[in-house]
Design a protein around this motif. Structure first.
Motif, short mmCIF file in Angstrom:
data_model
loop_
_atom_site.label_atom_id
_atom_site.label_comp_id
_atom_site.label_asym_id
_atom_site.label_seq_id
_atom_site.Cartn_x
_atom_site.Cartn_y
_atom_site.Cartn_z
N LYS A 121 0.82 -1.21 0.00
CA LYS A 121 0.00 0.00 0.00
C LYS A 121 0.86 1.26 0.00
CE LYS A 121 -0.68 0.97 4.93
NZ LYS A 121 -1.67 1.13 6.01
N TYR A 180 1.25 5.40 13.83
CA TYR A 180 0.24 5.90 12.91
C TYR A 180 0.43 5.43 11.47
CZ TYR A 180 -1.01 8.98 16.76
OH TYR A 180 -1.41 9.48 17.98
N GLU A 184 -3.50 15.53 -0.55
CA GLU A 184 -4.22 15.06 0.63
C GLU A 184 -3.41 14.09 1.47
OE1 GLU A 184 -6.85 16.68 -2.36
OE2 GLU A 184 -5.37 15.06 -2.47
N GLY A 185 -2.37 13.49 0.88
CA GLY A 185 -1.56 12.52 1.59
C GLY A 185 -0.28 13.10 2.18
N VAL A 244 -3.08 12.85 10.99
CA VAL A 244 -3.62 11.52 10.71
C VAL A 244 -5.13 11.57 10.52
CG1 VAL A 244 -3.97 9.22 11.70
CG2 VAL A 244 -1.71 10.30 11.83
N LYS A 245 -5.78 12.41 11.29
CA LYS A 245 -7.23 12.58 11.17
C LYS A 245 -7.63 13.00 9.76
CE LYS A 245 -10.98 15.55 12.83
NZ LYS A 245 -11.34 16.68 13.74
N HIS A 246 -6.78 13.79 9.12
CA HIS A 246 -7.12 14.34 7.80
C HIS A 246 -6.54 13.58 6.62
CE1 HIS A 246 -9.19 17.86 9.38
NE2 HIS A 246 -8.22 18.01 10.26
N PHE A 247 -5.67 12.61 6.88
CA PHE A 247 -5.12 11.83 5.79
C PHE A 247 -6.19 10.92 5.19
CE2 PHE A 247 -0.61 12.06 7.66
CZ PHE A 247 -0.26 13.09 6.80
N PRO A 248 -6.07 10.57 3.90
CA PRO A 248 -7.00 9.60 3.30
C PRO A 248 -6.92 8.28 4.04
CG PRO A 248 -5.70 10.69 1.61
CD PRO A 248 -5.08 11.08 2.92
N LYS A 249 -8.04 7.67 4.25
CA LYS A 249 -8.08 6.40 4.99
C LYS A 249 -7.77 5.26 4.03
CE LYS A 249 -9.12 8.18 8.94
NZ LYS A 249 -8.73 9.56 8.60
#
Length: 270
Positions: free
Chosen positions: A53, A84, A133-134, A265-270
């Motif tokens: 990934k 994280y 976004e990453g 981490v809250k805002h990173f793409p899941k």
């Protein structure tokens, strides 16, 4: 008692091996803009080794007189990489270059280097989420200014930005910390507003960026950070702003990075 102590020691070493399994290494990254290479510390989490990934990246900028090793020497960021599942990248900002493309020192192009060239290198050589976004960028003191400035100047590079004890208004300290080596409007024809984050912050209105700023109440940069906070509030620009007890110290920053990492981490793409 001896048997119990031996078992406790073995458990400690086993847990240490399991928990602290990040990989940290220093790479030399070439800059086309400056015609030389600079060292960068890269930390990958344990899961990176056997994963297909792509991982989010947090760029960590050091303060004045620092280098690429500061963050891993002084704070628990390597453990946070494992916790994280993020890649950490800590560039060398060449001691006192303030992460800008200097108009008076043509050999100092650290906005281009950190905001573009290092990002391109990391995305090419590591399994990253290679989009805005990453990626997050943060830093302390000179690096706090740098993180905000780079995000403004490279709006398509970073999706989240943080600043800890940031020197966000360089004109207030223009004769300190090497600022006059790279910024001097009397020689370049610029204005100090070109490097004042509160003045530049209107650019955030056109960016989809997550912002977190914090500063210790005993820090000599506290008033300029409060001014920036008020400016962002006045323009209704969403951001997290925190003041905590503390000064311009590694004790403060080692604590602060824990909260900023949670925010990213809250805002990173899941």
């Amino acid at each position: 008692m001896k048997k119990f102590s031996f078992i406790r020691i073995m458990v400690f070493f086993i847990l240490s091996a399991v928990i602290f399994t990040y990989e940290s290494k220093v790479v030399s990254i070439p800059s086309r803009a400056m015609g030389k290479s600079y060292k960068t510390t890269v930390v990958t989490p344990d899961e990176y080794k056997n994963s297909s990934k792509n991982f989010p990246v947090v760029y960590l900028l050091h303060g004045w007189s620092g280098d690429n090793t500061d963050w891993v020497k002084q704070t628990p960021v390597e453990e946070l990489a494992d916790k994280y599942g993020v890649i950490l990248v800590a560039p060398d900002g060449d001691y006192d270059k303030w992460y800008i493309d200097s108009k008076i020192n043509k050999n100092s192009k650290f906005s281009t280097f950190v905001g573009k060239e290092i990002v391109e290198y990391i995305d090419k050589n590591y399994q990253t989420i290679a989009k805005k976004e990453g990626r997050a960028v943060t830093g302390l003191s000179m690096g706090g200014f740098g993180a905000l400035y780079l995000t403004i100047k490279h709006p398509d590079t970073f999706g989240s930005v943080g600043s800890m004890s940031g020197g966000v208004d360089p004109k207030n300290f223009k004769n300190n910390w090497g600022i006059n080596k790279v910024i001097d409007p009397s020689k370049s024809g610029e204005s100090w507003d070109d490097y004042t984050i509160s003045t530049l912050s209107s650019e955030f209105l056109n960016q989809n960026v997550n912002i977190i700023i914090d500063c210790g109440i005993n820090d000599f940069f506290i008033e300029s950070n409060r001014d920036l906070h008020k400016k962002l509030l006045g323009m209704n620009i969403p951001h997290d702003y925190v003041e905590r007890p503390g000064g311009h110290t590694w004790e403060y920053w080692a604590n602060s990075i824990n909260y900023q990492m949670l925010f990213f981490v809250k805002h990173f793409p899941k």
